[in-house]
Design a protein around this motif. Structure first.
Motif, mmCIF file in Angstrom:
data_model
loop_
_atom_site.group_PDB
_atom_site.id
_atom_site.type_symbol
_atom_site.label_atom_id
_atom_site.label_comp_id
_atom_site.label_asym_id
_atom_site.label_seq_id
_atom_site.Cartn_x
_atom_site.Cartn_y
_atom_site.Cartn_z
ATOM 1 N N ALA A 178 -2.340 -0.818 14.567
ATOM 2 C CA ALA A 178 -3.684 -1.414 14.591
ATOM 3 C C ALA A 178 -3.763 -2.370 15.766
ATOM 4 C CB ALA A 178 -3.965 -2.151 13.283
ATOM 5 N N TRP A 179 -4.940 -2.489 16.370
ATOM 6 C CA TRP A 179 -5.096 -3.354 17.549
ATOM 7 C C TRP A 179 -6.519 -3.862 17.648
ATOM 8 C CZ3 TRP A 179 -4.043 1.815 17.453
ATOM 9 C CH2 TRP A 179 -5.046 2.674 17.905
ATOM 10 N N THR A 180 -6.722 -4.850 18.482
ATOM 11 C CA THR A 180 -8.036 -5.440 18.706
ATOM 12 C C THR A 180 -8.063 -6.091 20.087
ATOM 13 O OG1 THR A 180 -9.656 -7.051 17.920
ATOM 14 C CG2 THR A 180 -7.348 -7.637 17.607
ATOM 15 N N GLY A 181 -9.240 -6.265 20.629
ATOM 16 C CA GLY A 181 -9.396 -6.997 21.888
ATOM 17 C C GLY A 181 -9.842 -8.431 21.665
ATOM 18 N N ASN A 182 -9.983 -8.816 20.393
ATOM 19 C CA ASN A 182 -10.468 -10.166 20.071
ATOM 20 C C ASN A 182 -9.525 -10.849 19.106
ATOM 21 O OD1 ASN A 182 -13.191 -10.552 21.372
ATOM 22 N ND2 ASN A 182 -13.525 -8.579 20.358
ATOM 23 N N GLY A 183 -8.564 -11.573 19.636
ATOM 24 C CA GLY A 183 -7.632 -12.284 18.770
ATOM 25 C C GLY A 183 -6.508 -11.368 18.330
ATOM 26 N N GLU A 184 -6.103 -11.501 17.039
ATOM 27 C CA GLU A 184 -4.989 -10.682 16.571
ATOM 28 C C GLU A 184 -5.331 -9.985 15.263
ATOM 29 O OE1 GLU A 184 -1.873 -13.630 16.391
ATOM 30 O OE2 GLU A 184 -2.506 -14.284 14.399
ATOM 31 N N ILE A 185 -4.562 -8.969 14.948
ATOM 32 C CA ILE A 185 -4.753 -8.241 13.685
ATOM 33 C C ILE A 185 -4.253 -9.125 12.541
ATOM 34 C CG2 ILE A 185 -3.904 -6.251 12.333
ATOM 35 C CD1 ILE A 185 -5.986 -5.482 14.432
ATOM 36 N N VAL A 186 -5.111 -9.364 11.555
ATOM 37 C CA VAL A 186 -4.686 -10.186 10.414
ATOM 38 C C VAL A 186 -4.523 -9.367 9.137
ATOM 39 C CG1 VAL A 186 -5.611 -12.359 11.299
ATOM 40 C CG2 VAL A 186 -7.087 -10.882 9.893
ATOM 41 N N LYS A 187 -5.111 -8.158 9.124
ATOM 42 C CA LYS A 187 -5.062 -7.377 7.883
ATOM 43 C C LYS A 187 -5.292 -5.899 8.176
ATOM 44 C CE LYS A 187 -8.437 -8.031 4.845
ATOM 45 N NZ LYS A 187 -9.275 -8.699 3.828
ATOM 46 N N VAL A 188 -4.504 -5.062 7.479
ATOM 47 C CA VAL A 188 -4.792 -3.623 7.475
ATOM 48 C C VAL A 188 -4.837 -3.192 6.016
ATOM 49 C CG1 VAL A 188 -3.952 -1.306 8.062
ATOM 50 C CG2 VAL A 188 -3.758 -3.153 9.737
ATOM 51 N N GLU A 189 -5.870 -2.461 5.662
ATOM 52 C CA GLU A 189 -6.024 -2.000 4.284
ATOM 53 C C GLU A 189 -6.128 -0.476 4.257
ATOM 54 O OE1 GLU A 189 -9.112 -5.100 2.393
ATOM 55 O OE2 GLU A 189 -9.471 -4.454 4.475
ATOM 56 N N ILE A 190 -5.728 0.075 3.118
ATOM 57 C CA ILE A 190 -5.740 1.524 2.937
ATOM 58 C C ILE A 190 -6.606 1.878 1.739
ATOM 59 C CG2 ILE A 190 -4.293 3.561 2.441
ATOM 60 C CD1 ILE A 190 -3.745 2.331 5.177
ATOM 61 N N SER A 191 -7.377 2.924 1.893
ATOM 62 C CA SER A 191 -8.147 3.461 0.765
ATOM 63 C C SER A 191 -7.802 4.928 0.588
ATOM 64 C CB SER A 191 -9.644 3.312 1.014
ATOM 65 O OG SER A 191 -10.365 3.950 -0.027
ATOM 66 N N THR A 192 -7.619 5.322 -0.686
ATOM 67 C CA THR A 192 -7.359 6.736 -0.978
ATOM 68 C C THR A 192 -8.525 7.311 -1.783
ATOM 69 O OG1 THR A 192 -6.149 6.088 -2.963
ATOM 70 C CG2 THR A 192 -4.849 6.423 -0.964
ATOM 71 N N ASP A 193 -9.613 6.528 -1.887
ATOM 72 C CA ASP A 193 -10.767 6.997 -2.677
ATOM 73 C C ASP A 193 -12.066 6.877 -1.880
ATOM 74 O OD1 ASP A 193 -11.040 4.280 -2.608
ATOM 75 O OD2 ASP A 193 -10.784 3.971 -4.773
ATOM 76 N N LYS A 194 -11.978 7.237 -0.590
ATOM 77 C CA LYS A 194 -13.150 7.252 0.296
ATOM 78 C C LYS A 194 -13.831 5.894 0.443
ATOM 79 C CE LYS A 194 -13.775 12.148 -0.006
ATOM 80 N NZ LYS A 194 -14.473 13.307 -0.517
ATOM 81 N N GLY A 195 -13.026 4.834 0.341
ATOM 82 C CA GLY A 195 -13.549 3.505 0.634
ATOM 83 C C GLY A 195 -14.055 2.730 -0.562
ATOM 84 N N SER A 196 -13.911 3.277 -1.785
ATOM 85 C CA SER A 196 -14.347 2.519 -2.974
ATOM 86 C C SER A 196 -13.439 1.316 -3.203
ATOM 87 C CB SER A 196 -14.343 3.400 -4.219
ATOM 88 O OG SER A 196 -15.250 4.453 -4.056
ATOM 89 N N THR A 197 -12.134 1.538 -3.112
ATOM 90 C CA THR A 197 -11.192 0.428 -3.285
ATOM 91 C C THR A 197 -10.201 0.431 -2.122
ATOM 92 O OG1 THR A 197 -9.640 1.779 -4.559
ATOM 93 C CG2 THR A 197 -11.312 0.578 -5.812
ATOM 94 N N TRP A 198 -9.669 -0.755 -1.855
ATOM 95 C CA TRP A 198 -8.759 -0.930 -0.722
ATOM 96 C C TRP A 198 -7.517 -1.683 -1.169
ATOM 97 C CZ3 TRP A 198 -9.859 1.190 4.011
ATOM 98 C CH2 TRP A 198 -11.172 1.641 4.212
ATOM 99 N N GLU A 203 -3.888 -3.628 0.462
ATOM 100 C CA GLU A 203 -3.379 -4.138 1.722
ATOM 101 C C GLU A 203 -2.047 -3.489 2.116
ATOM 102 O OE1 GLU A 203 -4.476 -8.271 1.872
ATOM 103 O OE2 GLU A 203 -3.331 -8.524 3.739
ATOM 104 N N ALA A 204 -1.957 -3.173 3.395
ATOM 105 C CA ALA A 204 -0.703 -2.652 3.954
ATOM 106 C C ALA A 204 0.147 -3.828 4.438
ATOM 107 C CB ALA A 204 -1.006 -1.701 5.103
ATOM 108 N N ARG A 205 1.433 -3.565 4.679
ATOM 109 C CA ARG A 205 2.316 -4.604 5.241
ATOM 110 C C ARG A 205 2.290 -4.518 6.760
ATOM 111 N NH1 ARG A 205 5.540 -2.401 1.497
ATOM 112 N NH2 ARG A 205 6.614 -1.153 3.071
ATOM 113 N N LEU A 206 2.160 -5.672 7.406
ATOM 114 C CA LEU A 206 2.213 -5.702 8.873
ATOM 115 C C LEU A 206 3.661 -5.863 9.294
ATOM 116 C CD1 LEU A 206 -0.846 -8.040 9.600
ATOM 117 C CD2 LEU A 206 -0.776 -5.530 9.529
ATOM 118 N N GLY A 207 4.082 -5.110 10.303
ATOM 119 C CA GLY A 207 5.472 -5.176 10.765
ATOM 120 C C GLY A 207 5.601 -6.036 12.006
ATOM 121 N N GLY A 208 6.801 -6.477 12.291
ATOM 122 C CA GLY A 208 7.102 -7.223 13.516
ATOM 123 C C GLY A 208 6.297 -8.501 13.629
ATOM 124 N N ASP A 209 6.228 -9.031 14.844
ATOM 125 C CA ASP A 209 5.458 -10.248 15.088
ATOM 126 C C ASP A 209 4.153 -9.867 15.768
ATOM 127 O OD1 ASP A 209 7.531 -11.897 14.176
ATOM 128 O OD2 ASP A 209 8.541 -11.734 16.143
#
Lengths: 334, 334
Positions: B246-266, B268-274
């Motif tokens: 995951a990446w961004t041009g504005n600041g840093e990534i603070v959260k990645v979430e996963i949905s397996t039901d087309k976005g009804s529920t999410w 949180e994934a674990r962020l690796g490294g620094d």
């Protein structure tokens, strides 16, 4: 306007060319308001009656569509195939834009003035914005003092197709900047990059190995021949009056020349009337037609006080606009 | 780069995506010069050896093509049909652009920095300039201090297809700005409107009834799923590692979430490294697959420290670029 009908300095309103991009908005002048906003101290709205109470000014100004003469391009391009007639000269009555800007008080960061019309719609171009946009154009701050907010054309109320109740007149610029059905004046501190000055009505200004997309602005020096018209038959060995108009966005017309030998030799035409800033100048030339029948190509070439004259060849970086290379008129001598 | 092969923080050079617009210029590093010019006190040229003697810096930076994920658009559009792989993260060694700008001495009117490559050619687009142009892009002055002039990629000399001998790295921006085969740095006092930031690599920024053509700049917040890949078969009722970047041009990534039901529920994934500025962040998620076989749509959604997250739907004013709506990956549970 059939340019062969050119008669006087003023183009009658009924034969003045019309170019619109969206349906003509129906505006009730009692409901109409003009809003002055953006980087100003005191944004305000003004209605039609209040606008008419401000000191007015009358100026002649030539409006030319940036695609005028498009039918003369050798490679056919998109757009309305204008011949000679997407140009006209009218007398405009209105209020100076600067009077309204002074009332609003520009902030020191003011850079450009966006003029926005009430006409709006969606565009077909896949590279255009997807939603509806209003027709809008910007001018740099230093040009704003020339701009008139006109409510009369040739001393009568503006007709709907010419921008009723109020249109901008940006003298000396291609008519795309002279926004019709004006509804907002937005003072901005950043360059405006609207559709009608980037993807449309722009050209490539080249410097070395770079080329920059540049909004069309000043009219290019040009003479057009009204009569004889293309394909007209003239008598051999006789005197024929060649006449037309010439204009420029940089200074004034100082010379119009005529060639009857495809540009090998040139003779000077007579300029008529007085030179008026931002208005065309009529000219005429007494042509002694050849004794031998045949085809003759007439060329007219204008020169302005900035030293610019018309190029022989077309600059392809200008795309489908700013057409001011020499325009041949073929006539038949019989 | 086949994004399914994502393994570590650094993308190996041999699998790093390549996008060029003109033939790759053959440059002899002994002959090569970089010229710093424009509104500067002392324009100068520097050669390769002299550049390597300036203090260097090593930064990781994620480069993403502005058309990455184009194959996910529902209405097919022009351009390379990138899937997930027009992105990569490398370590770049080079000199800070500001060191050269300081040596040249910027005049107070300096506004933008044009970066020009040695790659050039003519374009097919009828709206493009007609003659040859060089690939070029501008950045505002305040962005210039982030720019690296890189001569090494992943600790080896830049390969020809990545801009040998020197390319710009504009961290946090779409890679179009990271000019390869750099030959000129032109300081300018006017906004630059070259082809690759107007008719191409631009989008419409809308405000009310106006839309302005705006050069693409900052990367948009985005998470991509590397594995499982689209169409991959996973076992029912088992533990599957879902992972990606995951990446961004504005600041840093603070959260990645996963949905397996087309976005009804999410979840949180674990962020690796620094977290490293302008570099992607790897993430992973332990997915317990359903007991029942069938199709499952995986979605990943990133959020950055500026509070931006990925939209569900595509903004059509972005044309064929800046694609960061949620990207569905269909997998089969058996």
């Amino acid at each position: 306007m059939p340019f062969e009908q050119l008669e006087g300095f003023i183009t009658p309103t009924k034969s003045f060319y019309v170019r619109t991009h969206f349906p003509i908005p129906k505006i009730d002048k009692v409901q109409w308001r003009l809003r002055i906003e953006g980087v100003v101290e005191k944004p305000f709205e003004i209605d039609y009656d209040a606008l008419l109470k401000i000191e007015s000014k009358i100026i002649p100004a030539t409006l030319e569509c940036a695609g005028n003469n498009r039918s003369f391009l050798e490679t056919k391009v998109k757009g309305v195939q204008w011949g000679l007639g997407a140009v006209g000269n009218a007398e405009w009555t209105g209020v100076q834009l600067s009077a309204l800007l002074d009332r609003a008080g520009l902030k020191s960061s003011a850079l450009e003035i966006i003029l926005e019309g009430a006409d709006s719609g969606r565009l077909e171009d896949p590279k255009s914005p997807r939603g509806a946009i209003n027709f809008a154009r910007s001018i740099p701050l230093e040009k704003a003092r020339d701009v008139l907010l006109a409510y009369k054309m040739n001393d009568a109320e503006l007709p709907p197709e010419h921008g009723f109740p109020v249109r901008a007149i940006v003298p000396g610029w291609f008519a795309v900047a002279s926004i019709k059905w004006l509804q907002r004046v937005i003072v901005t501190d950043k360059p405006f990059n609207g559709y009608y000055q980037t993807l449309d009505y722009a050209y490539w200004k080249r410097a070395g190995d770079t080329a920059q997309l540049t909004a069309l602005s000043e009219l290019q020096v040009k003479a057009e021949i009204a009569r004889p018209g293309a394909g007209e038959i003239v008598s051999a060995n006789s005197n024929v009056r060649v006449h037309g108009a010439a204009w420029t966005g940089n200074g004034e017309i100082v010379k119009v020349e005529i060639s009857t030998d495809k540009g090998s030799t040139w003779k000077e035409a007579r300029l008529g009337g007085d030179s008026r800033p931002n208005a065309w100048r009529l000219w005429e030339f007494d042509w002694r037609t050849p004794a031998k029948p045949g085809q003759v190509t007439l060329l007219a070439r204008a020169t302005d006080s900035s030293g610019q004259t018309q190029p022989v060849d077309r600059d392809p970086d200008r795309g489908t606009y700013m057409i001011n290379h020499l325009l041949p008129i073929e006539v038949e001598v019989r």
